[in-house]
Design a protein around this motif. Structure first.
Motif, PDB file in Angstrom:
ATOM      1  N   SER A 194       6.324 -33.764 -21.046  1.00  0.00           N
ATOM      2  CA  SER A 194       7.576 -34.444 -21.414  1.00  0.00           C
ATOM      3  C   SER A 194       7.790 -34.417 -22.923  1.00  0.00           C
ATOM      4  CB  SER A 194       7.562 -35.888 -20.905  1.00  0.00           C
ATOM      5  OG  SER A 194       6.494 -36.621 -21.489  1.00  0.00           O
ATOM      6  N   GLY A 195       6.705 -34.254 -23.697  1.00  0.00           N
ATOM      7  CA  GLY A 195       6.838 -34.192 -25.150  1.00  0.00           C
ATOM      8  C   GLY A 195       7.621 -32.988 -25.639  1.00  0.00           C
ATOM      9  N   VAL A 196       7.703 -31.933 -24.809  1.00  0.00           N
ATOM     10  CA  VAL A 196       8.532 -30.781 -25.174  1.00  0.00           C
ATOM     11  C   VAL A 196       9.795 -30.742 -24.318  1.00  0.00           C
ATOM     12  CG1 VAL A 196       6.659 -29.384 -26.096  1.00  0.00           C
ATOM     13  CG2 VAL A 196       7.172 -29.262 -23.654  1.00  0.00           C
ATOM     14  N   GLY A 197      10.119 -31.889 -23.721  1.00  0.00           N
ATOM     15  CA  GLY A 197      11.380 -32.007 -22.989  1.00  0.00           C
ATOM     16  C   GLY A 197      11.362 -31.472 -21.587  1.00  0.00           C
ATOM     17  N   LEU A 198      10.171 -31.256 -21.009  1.00  0.00           N
ATOM     18  CA  LEU A 198      10.070 -30.707 -19.662  1.00  0.00           C
ATOM     19  C   LEU A 198       9.424 -31.727 -18.745  1.00  0.00           C
ATOM     20  CD1 LEU A 198       8.853 -27.104 -20.589  1.00  0.00           C
ATOM     21  CD2 LEU A 198      11.168 -27.810 -19.969  1.00  0.00           C
ATOM     22  N   THR A 199      10.216 -32.291 -17.857  1.00  0.00           N
ATOM     23  CA  THR A 199       9.718 -33.291 -16.915  1.00  0.00           C
ATOM     24  C   THR A 199       9.593 -32.682 -15.522  1.00  0.00           C
ATOM     25  OG1 THR A 199      11.883 -34.099 -16.171  1.00  0.00           O
ATOM     26  CG2 THR A 199      10.990 -35.028 -18.236  1.00  0.00           C
ATOM     27  N   GLY A 200       8.945 -33.429 -14.647  1.00  0.00           N
ATOM     28  CA  GLY A 200       8.784 -32.969 -13.276  1.00  0.00           C
ATOM     29  C   GLY A 200      10.087 -32.875 -12.515  1.00  0.00           C
ATOM     30  N   ALA A 201      11.137 -33.506 -13.011  1.00  0.00           N
ATOM     31  CA  ALA A 201      12.449 -33.381 -12.384  1.00  0.00           C
ATOM     32  C   ALA A 201      13.121 -32.061 -12.742  1.00  0.00           C
ATOM     33  CB  ALA A 201      13.346 -34.544 -12.812  1.00  0.00           C
ATOM     34  N   MET A 202      12.514 -31.328 -13.672  1.00  0.00           N
ATOM     35  CA  MET A 202      13.113 -30.087 -14.158  1.00  0.00           C
ATOM     36  C   MET A 202      12.283 -28.855 -13.820  1.00  0.00           C
ATOM     37  SD  MET A 202      13.841 -31.722 -17.877  1.00  0.00           S
ATOM     38  CE  MET A 202      14.225 -30.181 -18.670  1.00  0.00           C
ATOM     39  N   VAL A 203      10.945 -29.006 -13.850  1.00  0.00           N
ATOM     40  CA  VAL A 203      10.074 -27.841 -13.678  1.00  0.00           C
ATOM     41  C   VAL A 203       8.963 -28.153 -12.688  1.00  0.00           C
ATOM     42  CG1 VAL A 203      10.544 -26.876 -15.969  1.00  0.00           C
ATOM     43  CG2 VAL A 203       8.681 -28.528 -15.688  1.00  0.00           C
ATOM     44  N   GLU A 204       8.393 -27.086 -12.113  1.00  0.00           N
ATOM     45  CA  GLU A 204       7.304 -27.212 -11.155  1.00  0.00           C
ATOM     46  C   GLU A 204       6.464 -25.932 -11.210  1.00  0.00           C
ATOM     47  OE1 GLU A 204       9.080 -27.558  -7.291  1.00  0.00           O
ATOM     48  OE2 GLU A 204       9.721 -25.465  -7.242  1.00  0.00           O
ATOM     49  N   GLY A 205       5.482 -25.839 -10.300  1.00  0.00           N
ATOM     50  CA  GLY A 205       4.705 -24.610 -10.129  1.00  0.00           C
ATOM     51  C   GLY A 205       3.975 -24.126 -11.360  1.00  0.00           C
ATOM     52  N   PRO A 206       3.184 -24.974 -12.079  1.00  0.00           N
ATOM     53  CA  PRO A 206       2.496 -24.509 -13.286  1.00  0.00           C
ATOM     54  C   PRO A 206       1.559 -23.344 -12.991  1.00  0.00           C
ATOM     55  CG  PRO A 206       1.572 -26.602 -12.530  1.00  0.00           C
ATOM     56  CD  PRO A 206       2.818 -26.370 -11.734  1.00  0.00           C
ATOM     57  N   MET A 207       1.566 -22.362 -13.896  1.00  0.00           N
ATOM     58  CA  MET A 207       0.813 -21.123 -13.725  1.00  0.00           C
ATOM     59  C   MET A 207       0.209 -20.753 -15.080  1.00  0.00           C
ATOM     60  SD  MET A 207       2.343 -17.479 -12.315  1.00  0.00           S
ATOM     61  CE  MET A 207       3.567 -17.353 -13.636  1.00  0.00           C
ATOM     62  N   TRP A 208      -1.123 -20.766 -15.177  1.00  0.00           N
ATOM     63  CA  TRP A 208      -1.810 -20.547 -16.451  1.00  0.00           C
ATOM     64  C   TRP A 208      -1.956 -19.066 -16.790  1.00  0.00           C
ATOM     65  CZ3 TRP A 208      -2.632 -24.290 -19.805  1.00  0.00           C
ATOM     66  CH2 TRP A 208      -2.844 -25.603 -19.376  1.00  0.00           C
ATOM     67  N   MET A 209      -2.058 -18.799 -18.091  1.00  0.00           N
ATOM     68  CA  MET A 209      -2.383 -17.463 -18.578  1.00  0.00           C
ATOM     69  C   MET A 209      -3.023 -17.578 -19.952  1.00  0.00           C
ATOM     70  SD  MET A 209       0.013 -14.284 -19.667  1.00  0.00           S
ATOM     71  CE  MET A 209      -0.040 -14.901 -21.345  1.00  0.00           C
ATOM     72  N   LYS A 210      -4.077 -16.796 -20.188  1.00  0.00           N
ATOM     73  CA  LYS A 210      -4.676 -16.704 -21.521  1.00  0.00           C
ATOM     74  C   LYS A 210      -4.248 -15.396 -22.163  1.00  0.00           C
ATOM     75  CE  LYS A 210      -8.582 -17.116 -24.496  1.00  0.00           C
ATOM     76  NZ  LYS A 210      -8.183 -15.999 -25.324  1.00  0.00           N
ATOM     77  N   PHE A 211      -3.798 -15.466 -23.415  1.00  0.00           N
ATOM     78  CA  PHE A 211      -3.409 -14.259 -24.132  1.00  0.00           C
ATOM     79  C   PHE A 211      -4.659 -13.506 -24.572  1.00  0.00           C
ATOM     80  CE2 PHE A 211       0.364 -16.911 -24.620  1.00  0.00           C
ATOM     81  CZ  PHE A 211       1.371 -16.005 -24.300  1.00  0.00           C
ATOM     82  N   ASN A 212      -4.624 -12.199 -24.429  1.00  0.00           N
ATOM     83  CA  ASN A 212      -5.756 -11.367 -24.826  1.00  0.00           C
ATOM     84  C   ASN A 212      -5.979 -11.419 -26.337  1.00  0.00           C
ATOM     85  OD1 ASN A 212      -6.301 -10.410 -22.220  1.00  0.00           O
ATOM     86  ND2 ASN A 212      -4.777  -8.775 -22.410  1.00  0.00           N
ATOM     87  N   GLY A 213      -7.244 -11.471 -26.729  1.00  0.00           N
ATOM     88  CA  GLY A 213      -7.591 -11.316 -28.137  1.00  0.00           C
ATOM     89  C   GLY A 213      -7.283 -12.481 -29.031  1.00  0.00           C
TER      90      GLY A 213
END
Length: 477
Positions: free
Chosen positions: A254-273
């Motif tokens: 929510s600190g970056v303006g994204l609440t559960g009423a707006m977004v779902e399905g979190p999907m992680w990724m690590k950037f190479n290097g």
């Protein structure tokens, strides 16, 4: 009305962030020679979109749809639809699994059906190379949960503490008098048998939780070895040093303006290097698809930033809840070779030009009125036996090829054998009835060609003018 206005305001805040965050730092693009990223996902509702799709990226922010944007795996089991896939690699890289929700909304099943009496199974595929996959099979994970009504959004992570995988998913069940979605887990070593499911994550009161994904964080970054992001009314972040141990709430997005009423399905990724990560979130409320939120410390919510507008590109297909794999160079080479963006084509009959080759119930014939049917679309691949030949892979049943058996044709799943490869491979030559068209000579019976007879496709010797016409086709879109 107040709730609606609040939700609209939240969406407006997020939109403003996208267009005003030009100064935010985003990871630089990886060099072209670096191994890239593979995303497995579904694209929407309906029987075609609720299948497995792949996308590739060289930098983790700009994505290209593989296989011409078409599906790469199709479920033929359970509800015959799949959503929310996870792609699991074994620690030694010798085996891979795709596990997915057995769910097909809009093709005989409603959301109400799937919530109250949905499939208790997951759909599982196996591979040893990321390019050739087994037939799908069902794994019952929720049948042993009291009052368990479905099994959604599976994930899995290798647990070095127990030397096996923790498989976890959401099930709608009644516990302590409250019916809601909770996260359950079981242990498995092969995704064929599992231990008795146990409760994993439960939120207070009536608050449910559906989507959760765990990432392994290297030592020296933050205070926790594992961080998980969950959809539970917010996108909640938690940290732990043990997958099955105690988890500490860290905050949310929510600190970056994204609440559960707006977004779902979190999907992680690590950037190479670099010590940079992204958690992709699905903008379901605005129908916007996935967007990345980047961080240098997954366990610190204050480090998360929304990338500048235009700094990422999700490709043509909409990406829905999936999984991202950091590939090795060898894995990337195999994946890109298996699913190039080959055009989907049709084979038009020379002497019945209103008819095209199509499959129906896995039999193959020439039919009229197929212009809107994917049953008549095939991708002409490099032949299964090698260069200089062609094989015909079905668009709507990927992994299935035109194959002759006892000189009759069928649409059959590639079993990986040499015999199948030879039966499904042909040489494209000048048309026997018209050299501006094409004919297709059998690889293992070079005196025979693909031809139709009584509208059925056969593999026959060609010796008459009629047979030459029957064995002539135009490759067309």
């Amino acid at each position: 009305m107040a709730r609606l206005l609040s939700r609209l305001a939240a969406i407006l805040v997020a939109a403003c962030l996208l267009f005003t965050s030009q100064a935010l730092t985003t990871p630089e693009r990886a060099a072209a020679a670096d191994p890239g990223y593979l995303m497995v996902h579904f694209t929407g509702e309906g029987s075609t979109n609720q299948q497995m799709y792949l996308s590739h990226s060289t930098d983790g922010l700009h994505w290209n749809d593989l296989n011409g944007g078409g599906m790469v795996l199709r479920s033929t089991v359970g509800t015959k639809g799949v959503r929310d896939p996870a792609l699991v690699r074994s620690p030694d890289g010798s085996k891979y699994w795709i596990i997915a929700t057995d769910l097909c909304i809009g093709c005989g099943q409603s959301w109400g059906d799937s919530i109250s009496n949905g499939s208790r199974n997951l759909v599982v595929w196996e591979s040893t190379d990321l390019a050739t996959w087994s037939q799908p099979r069902l794994l019952n994970v929720a049948g042993a949960i009291p009052d368990g009504r479905n099994a959604w959004a599976p994930e899995a992570i290798w647990n070095p503490a127990t030397n096996d995988y923790v498989l976890y998913w959401a099930t709608n069940a009644t516990l302590n008098g409250v019916l809601k979605h909770r996260i359950y887990y079981a242990r498995t070593s092969d995704f064929q048998t599992i231990t008795t499911p146990q409760l994993y994550i439960d939120r207070p009161g009536t608050q449910g939780i559906i989507d959760t994904q765990i990432i392994d964080v290297p030592s020296g970054v933050g205070d926790y070895r594992y961080v998980r992001a969950s959809g539970d009314g917010q996108i909640t972040l938690e940290g732990s040093n043990s997958i099955l141990g105690t988890w500490t709430t860290l905050g949310d997005l929510s600190g970056v303006g994204l609440t559960g009423a707006m977004v779902e399905g979190p999907m992680w990724m690590k950037f190479n290097g670099s010590n940079k990560w992204a958690v992709y979130v699905d903008q379901y409320a605005s129908n916007g698809g996935y967007m990345p939120v980047v961080t240098t410390n997954p366990s610190d919510p204050s480090t998360y930033q929304v990338p500048a507008s235009g700094s990422y590109d999700m490709g043509v297909n909409k990406k829905r809840h999936g999984w991202i794999l950091n590939m090795t160079a060898a894995e990337e080479s195999r994946v890109l070779a298996r699913w190039p963006n080959t055009t989907a084509n049709r084979l038009q009959s020379y002497n019945f030009q209103d008819r095209y080759v199509r499959h129906t119930n896995f039999d193959v014939r020439i039919d009229q009125n197929v212009s809107t049917s994917q049953d008549s679309q095939f991708r002409m691949r490099t032949g299964l036996v090698g260069s200089g030949t062609v094989s015909f892979e079905s668009v709507n049943f990927p992994g299935y090829f035109l194959r002759h058996s006892a000189f009759d044709f069928q649409l059959a799943y590639n079993d990986g054998t040499a015999g199948f490869a030879q039966d499904a491979t042909f040489r494209q030559v000048a048309g026997l009835a018209d050299t501006t068209w094409s004919s297709f000579q059998s690889y293992n019976y070079p005196d025979r060609y693909i031809r139709h007879y009584a509208y059925e496709l056969r593999l026959d010797p060609i010796s008459t003018a009629t047979a030459r016409s029957d064995a002539t086709f135009r490759v067309t879109s």
